[in-house]
Design a protein around this motif. Structure first.
Motif, PDB file in Angstrom:
ATOM      1  N   UNK A 147      -1.520  -1.045  -0.523  1.00 46.04           N
ATOM      2  CA  UNK A 147      -1.589  -1.778   0.736  1.00 46.04           C
ATOM      3  C   UNK A 147      -0.305  -1.595   1.546  1.00 46.04           C
ATOM      4  N   UNK A 148       0.791  -1.257   0.876  1.00 47.41           N
ATOM      5  CA  UNK A 148       2.063  -1.079   1.563  1.00 47.41           C
ATOM      6  C   UNK A 148       2.318   0.371   1.960  1.00 47.41           C
ATOM      7  N   UNK A 149       1.366   1.274   1.657  1.00 45.73           N
ATOM      8  CA  UNK A 149       1.462   2.649   2.133  1.00 45.73           C
ATOM      9  C   UNK A 149       1.659   3.728   1.089  1.00 45.73           C
ATOM     10  N   UNK A 150       1.644   3.383  -0.194  1.00 43.92           N
ATOM     11  CA  UNK A 150       1.815   4.388  -1.245  1.00 43.92           C
ATOM     12  C   UNK A 150       0.583   5.282  -1.346  1.00 43.92           C
ATOM     13  N   UNK A 151       0.810   6.546  -1.677  1.00 43.06           N
ATOM     14  CA  UNK A 151      -0.292   7.457  -1.986  1.00 43.06           C
ATOM     15  C   UNK A 151      -0.758   7.187  -3.415  1.00 43.06           C
TER      16      UNK A 151
END
Length: 192
Positions: A147-151
């Motif tokens: 949700x915070x942008x990690x792949x």
């Protein structure tokens, strides 16, 4: 009574069946059964990070001068994982390229890195956004990492280190993920 003289075919078949059952019941990509100690968990995460590099296609231009240059990996907030990753990648290559591990501090730029692992960060979304803008694989170790942008995000599931993948984040980072990587992920977040 030894079984090999009387029933060699039967013993071989039984041994093969036992080995197959052990192989199928075990976790993927060489993961141990249960990381009971922090040292084992650190080692598993470092091994996964090394393996991830081989299952990601970095869509950099062919004339970028990267051929043969090291795959640079930055590790933020997890010095123990950085040390273990440096140890296991020493002398190894991925697609003919050596791996260079660098410990990052808060606020350091991620330009030139091919993977950024954020074990902890005060501003995780900012770190992952910067990784995406630089075409780096952003890997987090946070309950809400995707949700915070990690792949890719590590999770502990049933006392095992697992990982989840975000296809939209991979696309934003201009990365192509192998179907083999996706097939062993605990969860794959797909786009709309």
């Amino acid at each position: 009574m030894p079984c090999w003289p009387a029933w060699p075919g039967w013993c071989s078949a039984l041994l093969a069946l036992v080995l197959l059952c052990v192989a199928l019941s075990g976790p993927a990509i060489g993961q141990p059964a249960a990381p009971a100690a922090p040292n084992l968990e650190r080692s598993v995460k470092a091994a996964y990070l090394f393996k991830f590099l081989g299952y990601v296609e970095f869509l950099a231009p062919k004339d970028s001068g990267e051929e043969g240059s090291p795959l640079a990996v930055g590790v933020l907030g997890a010095d123990d994982v950085a040390a273990e990753l440096a140890r296991i990648t020493a002398g190894r290559t991925v697609n003919g390229r050596p791996i260079a591990v660098r410990t990052l501090r808060e606020g350091e730029p991620v330009a030139g890195l091919r993977m950024v692992f954020a074990g902890s960060a005060n501003d995780l979304p900012k770190v992952l956004r910067s990784a995406a803008q630089n075409g780096a694989l952003g890997v987090a170790d946070d309950e809400n990492g995707l949700q915070q942008g990690a792949v890719i995000n590590f999770r502990i599931v049933d006392e095992r280190v697992r990982f989840e993948v975000s296809l939209p984040a991979a696309e934003r980072s201009n990365l192509k993920l192998s179907s083999r990587l996706l097939s062993v992920a605990w969860h794959v977040q797909k786009g709309n």
